[in-house]
Design an enzyme around this catalytic site. Structure first.
Site, mmCIF file in Angstrom:
data_model
loop_
_atom_site.group_PDB
_atom_site.id
_atom_site.type_symbol
_atom_site.label_atom_id
_atom_site.label_comp_id
_atom_site.label_asym_id
_atom_site.label_seq_id
_atom_site.Cartn_x
_atom_site.Cartn_y
_atom_site.Cartn_z
ATOM 1 N N LYS A 100 -22.860 65.825 71.166
ATOM 2 C CA LYS A 100 -22.811 67.121 70.805
ATOM 3 C C LYS A 100 -23.856 67.434 70.082
ATOM 4 O O LYS A 100 -23.644 66.671 68.610
ATOM 5 C CB LYS A 100 -21.440 67.624 70.301
ATOM 6 C CG LYS A 100 -20.607 68.550 71.118
ATOM 7 C CD LYS A 100 -19.302 68.991 70.608
ATOM 8 C CE LYS A 100 -18.828 70.317 70.966
ATOM 9 N NZ LYS A 100 -17.713 70.731 70.415
HETATM 10 O O1 G3P Z 1 -14.954 74.462 71.379
HETATM 11 C C1 G3P Z 1 -15.242 75.009 70.133
HETATM 12 C C2 G3P Z 1 -14.090 75.295 69.299
HETATM 13 O O2 G3P Z 1 -13.377 74.016 68.808
HETATM 14 C C3 G3P Z 1 -14.451 76.372 68.346
HETATM 15 O O3 G3P Z 1 -13.298 77.002 68.318
HETATM 16 O O4 G3P Z 1 -11.855 78.687 67.482
HETATM 17 O O5 G3P Z 1 -13.099 77.128 65.893
HETATM 18 O O6 G3P Z 1 -14.059 79.051 67.149
HETATM 19 P P1 G3P Z 1 -13.123 78.133 67.045
#
Ligand code: G3P
Length: 216
Positions: free
Chosen positions: A84
């Site tokens: 990533k």
């Molecule tokens: O897939 C990316 C994720 O882990 C981020 O999620 O909820 O932190 O924006 P969030």
């Protein structure tokens, strides 16, 4: 649309793997840190042994050479890791080098079609569009997913679009309708996708009727 699980929690990954619907995992430093293990490599190796599909693992370097060094090392941890790499100029350069070495890249933290397009042109296997965070900032995250899918189709780019930063089941529906190749979902959202109160009521009613018949 395929489903990836967005977690580094081994217990959740094992439970989800048994359902037969999860074909990959995405992790990030926040998710790994949440699990309280300092041994990043051990966590990723264990995840890779549970899920045969792609397991996205984030690099934690900021300069091209350092990113490449880390990425090449991570790529030796298991045959199914994808690296990533954040959507920056440096990340783009690293992505193109890694793609030429046939190392899978998940070009992440994409918040625009332009970023996703450049990631695809650099040879990323996946681009991750952070829908929830775009919504948080007052944009329509899923519109970016939809546009990206259409543009990739129009120019026959083989990069797969991941709808990431998914927060609730409506996001999953919208991702599927937008044509996302993959939605990466937290375990809680995966559970919410299968649960329906009318299913529970239906089961209870069938059981009741059957018991009444057998006791009468
Ligand atoms: O897939 C990316 C994720 O882990 C981020 O999620 O909820 O932190 O924006 P969030």
């Amino acid at each position: 649309m395929r489903i990836f699980l967005d977690t580094a929690n081994i217990d959740q990954i094992r439970k989800a793997a048994r359902l037969g619907v999860v074909s990959g995992i995405t992790t990030n430093p926040t998710l790994v840190a949440k699990e309280g293990s300092a041994d990043y490599q051990a966590v990723i190796k264990e995840i890779c042994s549970i899920i045969p599909g792609s397991v996205s693992t984030e690099v934690l370097a900021e300069e091209t050479e350092a990113i490449l060094k880390q990425a090449r090392d991570i790529a030796t941890w298991a045959p199914n890791v994808a690296i990533k790499i954040p959507a920056t100029t440096v990340g783009l350069e690293a992505t193109s080098v890694l793609a030429s070495e046939k190392i899978e890249v998940n070009f992440t933290l994409c918040f625009s079609l332009n970023q996703a397009l450049l990631g695809a042109l650099a040879g990323a296997t996946y681009v991750s569009i952070f829908v929830g965070r775009l919504d948080d900032a007052g944009h329509d995250g899923m519109e970016i997913v939809k546009d990206t899918v259409e543009v990739f189709k129009q120019y026959e780019l083989s990069t797969q679009v991941i709808a990431a930063s998914i927060r609730h089941p409506q996001h999953c529906l919208a991702a599927a309708r937008a044509g996302a190749h993959i939605a990466t979902v937290p375990y809680k959202v995966l559970m919410q996708m299968i649960e329906h109160p009318l299913t529970d009521i239906g089961i209870a009613r069938f059981l009741d009727d059957w018991r009444r018949l057998s006791s009468g």
